[in-house]
Design a protein around this motif. Structure first.
Motif, PDB file in Angstrom:
ATOM      1  N   GLU A  61      60.114  26.794 -45.786  1.00 30.18           N
ATOM      2  CA  GLU A  61      59.783  25.383 -45.974  1.00 30.18           C
ATOM      3  C   GLU A  61      58.597  24.992 -45.086  1.00 30.18           C
ATOM      4  O   GLU A  61      58.395  25.569 -44.017  1.00 30.18           O
ATOM      5  CB  GLU A  61      61.003  24.537 -45.612  1.00 30.18           C
ATOM      6  N   TYR A  62      57.826  23.998 -45.558  1.00 25.31           N
ATOM      7  CA  TYR A  62      56.713  23.526 -44.741  1.00 25.31           C
ATOM      8  C   TYR A  62      56.487  22.044 -44.973  1.00 25.31           C
ATOM      9  O   TYR A  62      56.929  21.463 -45.970  1.00 25.31           O
ATOM     10  CB  TYR A  62      55.436  24.325 -45.014  1.00 25.31           C
ATOM     11  N   GLY A  63      55.834  21.433 -44.012  1.00 24.30           N
ATOM     12  CA  GLY A  63      55.542  20.011 -44.110  1.00 24.30           C
ATOM     13  C   GLY A  63      54.048  19.778 -44.018  1.00 24.30           C
ATOM     14  O   GLY A  63      53.275  20.680 -43.671  1.00 24.30           O
TER      15      GLY A  63
ATOM     16  N   ALA B  19      58.285  30.001 -40.408  1.00 23.98           N
ATOM     17  CA  ALA B  19      57.276  30.960 -39.960  1.00 23.98           C
ATOM     18  C   ALA B  19      56.733  30.591 -38.579  1.00 23.98           C
ATOM     19  O   ALA B  19      56.228  31.457 -37.849  1.00 23.98           O
ATOM     20  CB  ALA B  19      56.136  31.027 -40.960  1.00 23.98           C
ATOM     21  N   GLY B  20      56.820  29.311 -38.216  1.00 24.11           N
ATOM     22  CA  GLY B  20      56.309  28.872 -36.918  1.00 24.11           C
ATOM     23  C   GLY B  20      54.796  28.894 -36.843  1.00 24.11           C
ATOM     24  O   GLY B  20      54.225  29.339 -35.847  1.00 24.11           O
ATOM     25  N   VAL B  21      54.148  28.422 -37.910  1.00 24.99           N
ATOM     26  CA  VAL B  21      52.687  28.436 -37.963  1.00 24.99           C
ATOM     27  C   VAL B  21      52.182  27.038 -38.311  1.00 24.99           C
ATOM     28  O   VAL B  21      52.688  26.410 -39.246  1.00 24.99           O
ATOM     29  CB  VAL B  21      52.176  29.442 -39.028  1.00 24.99           C
ATOM     30  N   ALA B  22      51.197  26.565 -37.543  1.00 22.47           N
ATOM     31  CA  ALA B  22      50.516  25.312 -37.891  1.00 22.47           C
ATOM     32  C   ALA B  22      49.130  25.660 -38.430  1.00 22.47           C
ATOM     33  O   ALA B  22      48.419  26.475 -37.830  1.00 22.47           O
ATOM     34  CB  ALA B  22      50.407  24.411 -36.668  1.00 22.47           C
ATOM     35  N   VAL B  23      48.790  25.063 -39.571  1.00 23.83           N
ATOM     36  CA  VAL B  23      47.482  25.291 -40.197  1.00 23.83           C
ATOM     37  C   VAL B  23      46.723  23.971 -40.132  1.00 23.83           C
ATOM     38  O   VAL B  23      47.161  22.976 -40.725  1.00 23.83           O
ATOM     39  CB  VAL B  23      47.645  25.736 -41.669  1.00 23.83           C
ATOM     40  N   LEU B  24      45.612  23.947 -39.377  1.00 19.93           N
ATOM     41  CA  LEU B  24      44.854  22.702 -39.236  1.00 19.93           C
ATOM     42  C   LEU B  24      43.566  22.806 -40.035  1.00 19.93           C
ATOM     43  O   LEU B  24      42.835  23.807 -39.944  1.00 19.93           O
ATOM     44  CB  LEU B  24      44.500  22.448 -37.768  1.00 19.93           C
ATOM     45  N   SER B  25      43.278  21.763 -40.792  1.00 19.76           N
ATOM     46  CA  SER B  25      42.043  21.751 -41.567  1.00 19.76           C
ATOM     47  C   SER B  25      40.845  21.527 -40.637  1.00 19.76           C
ATOM     48  O   SER B  25      40.919  20.725 -39.694  1.00 19.76           O
ATOM     49  CB  SER B  25      42.108  20.633 -42.607  1.00 19.76           C
ATOM     50  N   GLY B  26      39.753  22.227 -40.910  1.00 19.89           N
ATOM     51  CA  GLY B  26      38.525  22.027 -40.135  1.00 19.89           C
ATOM     52  C   GLY B  26      38.007  20.611 -40.252  1.00 19.89           C
ATOM     53  O   GLY B  26      37.251  20.144 -39.387  1.00 19.89           O
TER      54      GLY B  26
ATOM     55  N   VAL C 172      47.513  28.117 -35.698  1.00 15.61           N
ATOM     56  CA  VAL C 172      48.237  28.205 -34.423  1.00 15.61           C
ATOM     57  C   VAL C 172      49.590  28.858 -34.734  1.00 15.61           C
ATOM     58  O   VAL C 172      50.451  28.254 -35.372  1.00 15.61           O
ATOM     59  CB  VAL C 172      48.442  26.812 -33.786  1.00 15.61           C
ATOM     60  N   ASN C 173      49.722  30.097 -34.293  1.00 12.17           N
ATOM     61  CA  ASN C 173      50.945  30.860 -34.588  1.00 12.17           C
ATOM     62  C   ASN C 173      51.844  30.846 -33.353  1.00 12.17           C
ATOM     63  O   ASN C 173      51.523  31.462 -32.342  1.00 12.17           O
ATOM     64  CB  ASN C 173      50.604  32.313 -34.917  1.00 12.17           C
ATOM     65  N   PHE C 174      52.961  30.144 -33.459  1.00 16.26           N
ATOM     66  CA  PHE C 174      53.841  30.009 -32.293  1.00 16.26           C
ATOM     67  C   PHE C 174      54.753  31.225 -32.159  1.00 16.26           C
ATOM     68  O   PHE C 174      55.196  31.815 -33.153  1.00 16.26           O
ATOM     69  CB  PHE C 174      54.693  28.739 -32.416  1.00 16.26           C
ATOM     70  N   SER C 175      55.024  31.558 -30.911  1.00 18.80           N
ATOM     71  CA  SER C 175      55.898  32.696 -30.625  1.00 18.80           C
ATOM     72  C   SER C 175      57.322  32.400 -31.073  1.00 18.80           C
ATOM     73  O   SER C 175      57.789  31.253 -31.004  1.00 18.80           O
ATOM     74  CB  SER C 175      55.867  32.962 -29.117  1.00 18.80           C
ATOM     75  N   ARG C 176      58.014  33.457 -31.482  1.00 18.50           N
ATOM     76  CA  ARG C 176      59.427  33.313 -31.875  1.00 18.50           C
ATOM     77  C   ARG C 176      60.268  32.827 -30.701  1.00 18.50           C
ATOM     78  O   ARG C 176      61.286  32.152 -30.872  1.00 18.50           O
ATOM     79  CB  ARG C 176      59.920  34.669 -32.389  1.00 18.50           C
ATOM     80  N   LEU C 177      59.799  33.134 -29.493  1.00 17.32           N
ATOM     81  CA  LEU C 177      60.489  32.678 -28.288  1.00 17.32           C
ATOM     82  C   LEU C 177      60.594  31.159 -28.253  1.00 17.32           C
ATOM     83  O   LEU C 177      61.564  30.590 -27.753  1.00 17.32           O
ATOM     84  CB  LEU C 177      59.722  33.163 -27.053  1.00 17.32           C
ATOM     85  N   LEU C 178      59.578  30.488 -28.796  1.00 14.32           N
ATOM     86  CA  LEU C 178      59.574  29.027 -28.784  1.00 14.32           C
ATOM     87  C   LEU C 178      60.229  28.450 -30.035  1.00 14.32           C
ATOM     88  O   LEU C 178      60.988  27.498 -29.958  1.00 14.32           O
ATOM     89  CB  LEU C 178      58.144  28.488 -28.690  1.00 14.32           C
ATOM     90  N   THR C 179      59.905  28.999 -31.175  1.00 14.27           N
ATOM     91  CA  THR C 179      60.386  28.372 -32.417  1.00 14.27           C
ATOM     92  C   THR C 179      61.811  28.776 -32.761  1.00 14.27           C
ATOM     93  O   THR C 179      62.471  28.116 -33.556  1.00 14.27           O
ATOM     94  CB  THR C 179      59.474  28.735 -33.604  1.00 14.27           C
ATOM     95  N   LYS C 180      62.268  29.864 -32.169  1.00 11.40           N
ATOM     96  CA  LYS C 180      63.603  30.411 -32.479  1.00 11.40           C
ATOM     97  C   LYS C 180      63.735  30.562 -33.997  1.00 11.40           C
ATOM     98  O   LYS C 180      62.874  31.144 -34.618  1.00 11.40           O
ATOM     99  CB  LYS C 180      64.703  29.526 -31.877  1.00 11.40           C
TER     100      LYS C 180
END
Lengths: 345, 297
Positions: free
Chosen positions: A183-185, A208-215, A131-139
């Motif tokens: 950084e990432y969590g 980066a504003g990206v969420a990586v979800l495991s299948g 899920v790649n969030f727009s820069r508009l949201l994540t600033k």
């Protein structure tokens, strides 16, 4: 000597500050799954990802809010020449891993690691939803410890069965720094107390504003597709359907996404100090009547002026910035004023 | 014991002007804030009522209620009037800058404005030229009278200007002239030499700094030695200059058709009205001088 300018002393009159501003970003699942009957969902002929807008995307007032795509690594059991869009899914995974995880010492792209401890090896996220969030949201970045994503993981989406909430518990103080993208969590299910390394089900990259979800989050037999539910598991859709279908399945299961974004505000503050014997006269055309100062009756009266504007100038007298007061400020020899002018970058 | 009202903290958010943004974008270090000035553009000091029936607390009641506009980002539209620092508090009169039409160029009697004729045909063919009240844009040196700006005090209440000199700290020894660079440029009063602008900003406004020590040909006799004066009180310096048309106005009608208008002055002409701003660098006192460029069609 009369003068209209006062030089700023760089040591005493100018200072810089850095402020982090946060705003809450709540995204309800209905935006992704029904409010606009999918007119806000944009699919592309290349089929590599799907975009979600906050309004029908053909409208000029629509804002892009996030993209959804999925992929798997070459070591995944989904990886097979018979899988639908196999090369595209491999490419998506590689691209995201290349940017977010980086390379090993031999120059090979590393896979997403479940607990973020890449060097130690361990379990990998071989099949992932991105899920790649727009820069508009994540600033500038997602605020650590604020990310939350809720989705149903099994059953029909409408019934809202088996809702799971993924959060980056404890990330405010415990986050990873071994990514080339910042950084990432780790995303966990359950409570903060249960957030142990082995419970990780995804990663959230803050800058980066990206969420990586495991299948693995989703039930093996009932991932299904959105409106037209079919009892297929994540792996079955990964191998048997296109990226667009997987994206549809996921966004129809989304119930909520929320996080706080962060804007890093760098400010320079100029302390404009008007001493008692400064700025008491004016060259306003209305200040004089036949050269006589209007606000004085005699030489013993104090001169008076009224400040409405502060101008910041270069050394060659070019006006570079302007600040306004909310109301006129009286200035006379009995008063001293310090105007704190903030310029944000 | 009550708390003090601390709601009056003065924290202001500044906005960059167009010039500020341009310099920031250049990235060459020219964006460096070095000084500040305070302005009072919205204030009308005529509202200061020294005879208010309710007493001195009410003298400025209308002024302090003046609503303040948001900031303009156009650098030439804001801070047109500034507050002035003069350490003495006993001044009752301040010097002004006035256009001296007694010895200097006066408004043309035909169109009632300072006029610049931009080319040879216009100078030779227009009857307006017979008055002599114009700047000869074809041969700038043939202009009969320069534009003359006198600095001093209008009133003779503190002494006659022929015998009393203006306080040294109020004398303008440097003037700033701003003019739209597309239309014209500045020459000395004899039309012998063209001045060099200090800079031209993003709005095409050229700024000329003329100092008495380095630009002597732009200054006339000063103080008590000034003749043909229009100021009764103590006088400072006299600035003499000419406005010449740009090459574009001289050789083309493009700017006239884009930004100007047409009129009949004995013959059909193009004309562009603009303003030349003269500012005393010491006191910041400013005069806007309307000027018209005329070209025969």
């Amino acid at each position: 000597m009369a003068t209209t300018f006062k030089t700023l002393n760089s040591a005493n009159d100018v200072t810089s500050t850095r402020t982090l501003l946060h705003e809450a970003i709540p995204l309800t699942g209905t935006i992704a799954s029904g409010t606009y009957t999918d007119e806000n969902i944009k699919n592309y002929s290349h089929g590599m990802f799907e975009s979600v807008y906050d309004y029908p995307y053909l409208s000029s007032s629509a804002n892009h809010i996030f993209d959804i795509t999925n992929g798997y690594s070459t070591t995944s059991p989904c990886s097979s020449s018979t899988s639908v869009q196999n090369s595209k899914k491999l490419n998506v995974y590689s691209q995201m891993a290349q940017v977010l995880v980086g390379y090993d010492a031999s120059g090979n792209i590393q896979d997403f690691d479940q607990d973020g401890d890449i060097a130690a090896g361990g379990a990998k996220i071989n099949e992932a939803l991105f899920v790649n969030f727009s820069r508009l949201l994540t600033k500038d970045e997602i605020k650590k410890g604020s990310f939350s994503l809720s989705t149903t993981t099994a059953g029909t989406p409408a019934a809202g069965n088996t809702t799971l909430t993924l959060q980056d518990h404890n990330a405010a103080t415990s986050y990873k720094v071994n990514s080339p993208a910042g950084e990432y969590g780790i995303l966990y299910t359950g409570s903060a107390a249960e957030a142990t390394a082995s419970n990780g089900v995804g990663l959230v990259y803050y800058q980066a504003g990206v969420a990586v979800l495991s299948g693995s989050v989703f039930a093996a037999s009932q991932m299904g597709t959105g409106g037209a539910f079919i009892a297929e598991g994540f792996q079955a859709i990964s191998t048997g359907s296109t990226i667009d279908v997987m994206a549809n399945c996921f966004r129809n299961r989304l119930t909520n996404i929320s996080f706080n974004n962060t804007v890093e505000l760098n400010s320079t503050i100029y302390f404009c100090r008007a001493s008692h014997n400064e700025f008491n006269y004016s060259n306003n055309p209305t200040y004089l009547s036949e050269s006589q100062i209007r606000v004085k009756n005699s030489t013993t009266d104090n001169p008076v002026s009224y400040v409405t504007t502060v101008g910041l100038y270069s050394s060659d007298n070019e006006l570079l910035a302007v600040a306004k007061l909310s109301e006129p400020l009286k200035k006379d020899p009995n008063t001293e004023v310090t105007l704190r002018v903030r310029l944000d970058f | 014991m009550a708390f003090l009202d601390n709601s009056g903290d003065i924290i202001l958010d500044a906005v960059l002007t167009d010039t500020g943004r341009m310099r920031l974008a250049k990235g060459d270090g020219s964006f460096k804030i070095a000084k500040f000035a305070l302005g009072d553009d919205e204030i009308n000091y005529q509202l200061y009522n020294k005879s208010h029936a309710s007493g001195s607390a009410y003298y400025d009641i209308e002024i302090v209620q003046t609503p303040v506009l948001e900031a303009f980002t156009n650098n030439t539209s804001t801070l047109k009037s500034k507050l002035v620092t003069i350490s003495r508090t006993n001044l009752l009169y301040l010097p002004q800058i006035v256009n001296n039409t007694t010895v200097g160029l006066q408004s043309n009697s035909t169109n009632n404005i300072l006029t610049v004729l931009v080319d040879q045909t216009t100078v030779e063919d227009l009857t307006i030229a017979s008055t002599g009240d114009y700047v000869n844009g074809y041969r700038i040196g043939d202009t009969k009278n320069a534009i003359v700006m006198d600095q001093g005090i209008k009133s003779n209440a503190i002494g006659d200007g022929s015998s009393v000199v203006l306080d040294a700290d109020l004398v303008e020894t440097q003037f700033m002239i701003e003019i739209d660079n597309r239309f014209g440029n500045i020459w000395d009063g004899n039309g012998a030499a063209q001045a060099t602008p200090s800079f031209v900003d993003d709005d095409n406004v050229a700024t000329y700094y003329l100092s008495k020590s380095t630009n002597k040909s732009y200054f006339g006799k000063s103080g008590t030695r000034m003749s043909g004066e229009v100021l009764s009180g103590p006088r400072g310096n006299r600035l003499k200059f000419l406005v010449a048309p740009s090459v574009d106005l001289n050789s083309s009608t493009y700017l006239f058709t884009q930004l100007g208008s047409t009129a009949t002055l004995g013959a059909a002409v193009y004309q562009i009205d603009t303003t030349v701003r003269i500012t005393g660098v010491t006191t910041g006192y400013r005069v806007d001088l309307p000027i018209r460029f005329v070209k025969k069609q």
